[in-house]
Scaffold this motif. Structure first.
Motif, PDB file in Angstrom:
ATOM      1  N   PHE A   6     -50.437  43.973  27.961  1.00 33.28           N
ATOM      2  CA  PHE A   6     -48.996  43.604  28.407  1.00 33.28           C
ATOM      3  C   PHE A   6     -47.959  45.034  29.258  1.00 33.28           C
ATOM      4  N   ASN A   7     -48.837  45.346  29.731  1.00 33.16           N
ATOM      5  CA  ASN A   7     -48.326  46.323  30.798  1.00 33.16           C
ATOM      6  C   ASN A   7     -47.581  45.527  31.477  1.00 33.16           C
ATOM      7  N   GLY A   8     -46.219  46.134  32.474  1.00 31.20           N
ATOM      8  CA  GLY A   8     -45.482  44.851  33.416  1.00 31.20           C
ATOM      9  C   GLY A   8     -44.413  44.271  32.531  1.00 31.20           C
ATOM     10  N   LEU A   9     -44.519  44.129  31.262  1.00 30.09           N
ATOM     11  CA  LEU A   9     -43.353  43.520  30.035  1.00 30.09           C
ATOM     12  C   LEU A   9     -42.563  43.111  31.131  1.00 30.09           C
ATOM     13  N   ARG A  10     -41.492  42.290  31.578  1.00 24.87           N
ATOM     14  CA  ARG A  10     -40.180  41.961  31.583  1.00 24.87           C
ATOM     15  C   ARG A  10     -39.152  40.578  30.649  1.00 24.87           C
ATOM     16  N   ARG A  11     -37.955  40.658  31.546  1.00 26.35           N
ATOM     17  CA  ARG A  11     -37.145  39.475  30.872  1.00 26.35           C
ATOM     18  C   ARG A  11     -36.725  39.719  32.506  1.00 26.35           C
ATOM     19  N   CYS A  12     -35.897  38.533  32.429  1.00 22.80           N
ATOM     20  CA  CYS A  12     -35.096  37.818  33.860  1.00 22.80           C
ATOM     21  C   CYS A  12     -34.041  37.635  33.789  1.00 22.80           C
ATOM     22  N   ASN A  13     -32.659  38.513  34.601  1.00 16.76           N
ATOM     23  CA  ASN A  13     -31.533  37.786  33.978  1.00 16.76           C
ATOM     24  C   ASN A  13     -30.529  36.725  35.675  1.00 16.76           C
ATOM     25  N   CYS A  14     -31.886  35.964  35.317  1.00 12.80           N
ATOM     26  CA  CYS A  14     -31.503  34.319  36.292  1.00 12.80           C
ATOM     27  C   CYS A  14     -30.732  33.207  35.312  1.00 12.80           C
ATOM     28  N   SER A  15     -30.587  32.478  35.641  1.00 10.82           N
ATOM     29  CA  SER A  15     -29.500  32.144  34.780  1.00 10.82           C
ATOM     30  C   SER A  15     -30.259  30.832  33.799  1.00 10.82           C
ATOM     31  N   TYR A  16     -30.977  30.700  33.704  1.00 18.55           N
ATOM     32  CA  TYR A  16     -32.471  30.256  33.164  1.00 18.55           C
ATOM     33  C   TYR A  16     -33.084  30.996  31.506  1.00 18.55           C
ATOM     34  N   CYS A  17     -33.772  32.147  32.707  1.00 23.07           N
ATOM     35  CA  CYS A  17     -33.763  33.347  31.200  1.00 23.07           C
ATOM     36  C   CYS A  17     -32.958  33.782  30.663  1.00 23.07           C
ATOM     37  N   ARG A  18     -31.285  34.478  31.031  1.00 26.67           N
ATOM     38  CA  ARG A  18     -30.254  34.776  30.701  1.00 26.67           C
ATOM     39  C   ARG A  18     -30.464  33.841  29.849  1.00 26.67           C
ATOM     40  N   MET A  19     -30.635  32.559  28.824  1.00 22.42           N
ATOM     41  CA  MET A  19     -30.254  31.328  27.734  1.00 22.42           C
ATOM     42  C   MET A  19     -31.162  31.916  27.410  1.00 22.42           C
ATOM     43  N   ARG A  20     -32.645  31.878  28.045  1.00 21.98           N
ATOM     44  CA  ARG A  20     -34.054  31.464  26.957  1.00 21.98           C
ATOM     45  C   ARG A  20     -34.057  33.041  26.515  1.00 21.98           C
ATOM     46  N   GLY A  21     -34.039  33.577  27.283  1.00 19.10           N
ATOM     47  CA  GLY A  21     -34.058  35.001  26.521  1.00 19.10           C
ATOM     48  C   GLY A  21     -35.659  35.639  25.813  1.00 19.10           C
ATOM     49  N   ALA A  22     -36.637  35.290  27.124  1.00 19.25           N
ATOM     50  CA  ALA A  22     -38.326  35.426  26.408  1.00 19.25           C
ATOM     51  C   ALA A  22     -38.349  36.495  27.183  1.00 19.25           C
ATOM     52  N   VAL A  23     -39.429  37.506  26.349  1.00 19.25           N
ATOM     53  CA  VAL A  23     -40.334  38.772  27.455  1.00 19.25           C
ATOM     54  C   VAL A  23     -41.407  37.212  27.030  1.00 19.25           C
ATOM     55  N   MET A  24     -41.484  38.522  29.127  1.00 18.02           N
ATOM     56  CA  MET A  24     -42.868  37.642  29.398  1.00 18.02           C
ATOM     57  C   MET A  24     -43.832  38.241  29.538  1.00 18.02           C
ATOM     58  N   ALA A  25     -44.988  38.091  30.236  1.00 18.68           N
ATOM     59  CA  ALA A  25     -46.415  38.998  30.290  1.00 18.68           C
ATOM     60  C   ALA A  25     -46.762  37.876  31.054  1.00 18.68           C
ATOM     61  N   PHE A  26     -47.689  38.158  32.325  1.00 19.63           N
ATOM     62  CA  PHE A  26     -47.914  37.512  33.088  1.00 19.63           C
ATOM     63  C   PHE A  26     -49.704  37.518  33.855  1.00 19.63           C
ATOM     64  N   ALA A  27     -50.156  35.784  33.350  1.00 24.17           N
ATOM     65  CA  ALA A  27     -51.570  35.837  33.622  1.00 24.17           C
ATOM     66  C   ALA A  27     -52.190  34.870  34.765  1.00 24.17           C
ATOM     67  N   PRO A  28     -53.229  34.647  35.293  1.00 19.67           N
ATOM     68  CA  PRO A  28     -52.874  34.100  36.797  1.00 19.67           C
ATOM     69  C   PRO A  28     -52.797  32.478  36.283  1.00 19.67           C
ATOM     70  N   LEU A  29     -52.925  31.500  36.748  1.00 23.03           N
ATOM     71  CA  LEU A  29     -52.961  29.796  36.813  1.00 23.03           C
ATOM     72  C   LEU A  29     -54.348  29.990  36.021  1.00 23.03           C
ATOM     73  N   SER A  30     -55.717  30.210  36.652  1.00 22.64           N
ATOM     74  CA  SER A  30     -56.978  30.393  35.735  1.00 22.64           C
ATOM     75  C   SER A  30     -57.732  30.964  34.249  1.00 22.64           C
ATOM     76  N   GLY A  31     -55.672  31.550  33.431  1.00 28.47           N
ATOM     77  CA  GLY A  31     -55.529  32.811  33.040  1.00 28.47           C
ATOM     78  C   GLY A  31     -55.017  31.681  31.709  1.00 28.47           C
ATOM     79  N   ILE A  32     -55.002  31.122  32.042  1.00 29.25           N
ATOM     80  CA  ILE A  32     -54.103  29.638  30.625  1.00 29.25           C
ATOM     81  C   ILE A  32     -54.475  28.021  30.340  1.00 29.25           C
ATOM     82  N   THR A  33     -55.339  28.206  29.097  1.00 25.88           N
ATOM     83  CA  THR A  33     -55.984  26.374  29.006  1.00 25.88           C
ATOM     84  C   THR A  33     -54.965  26.043  27.604  1.00 25.88           C
TER      85      THR A  33
END
Length: 135
Positions: free
Chosen positions: A24-51
């Motif tokens: 949970f280090n480096g969590l963030r939100r984004c202010n682009c038009s889409y993220c601003r509307m969805r309001g999610a807090v995001m963590a990061f995974a490599p492409l192989s990290g989601i099943t």
């Protein structure tokens, strides 16, 4: 890599496991038009990290603007689950609210990145911080 975390959309039609790159280090939100509307807090995974464990057929994809980032959400309940990042296509950004037992309100100070002007356009730096003070 960290441990596998269980995740799902709101209705449970889509379930998946996640191995975060940096916990949970480096969590963030984004202010682009889409993220601003969805309001999610995001963590990061490599492409192989989601099943995706169940409901892959229930995932819908949305792309906008340059159409480089692929945003996935449950077609039943509408919850944003994760997306392949435009700024780093080798990673997914994951909605922390989908992680079982985790709430975005568990994180009291989250960076907001300047996504309204993408890093490829000279943006991408820190736009500010979102803070939550529980009562």
């Amino acid at each position: 890599m960290s441990e596998k975390l269980a995740a799902q959309c709101h209705c449970g039609a889509v379930t998946f496991s996640v191995e975060l790159l940096n916990g949970f280090n480096g969590l963030r939100r984004c202010n682009c038009s889409y993220c601003r509307m969805r309001g999610a807090v995001m963590a990061f995974a490599p492409l192989s990290g989601i099943t995706v464990l169940s409901g892959k057929d229930k995932l819908s994809e949305y792309r906008f603007n340059t159409r480089q980032a692929a945003h996935f959400f449950c077609s039943v309940c509408g919850i944003y689950t994760f997306h392949q990042r435009r700024s780093d296509p080798s990673q997914y950004a994951v909605n922390v609210a989908c992680l079982v037992g985790i709430s975005p309100f568990d994180f009291h100070d989250v960076e907001v990145v300047e996504g309204a002007k993408h890093v490829s356009e000279g943006g991408g730096g820190l736009a500010g911080r979102m803070k939550f003070f529980p009562q």
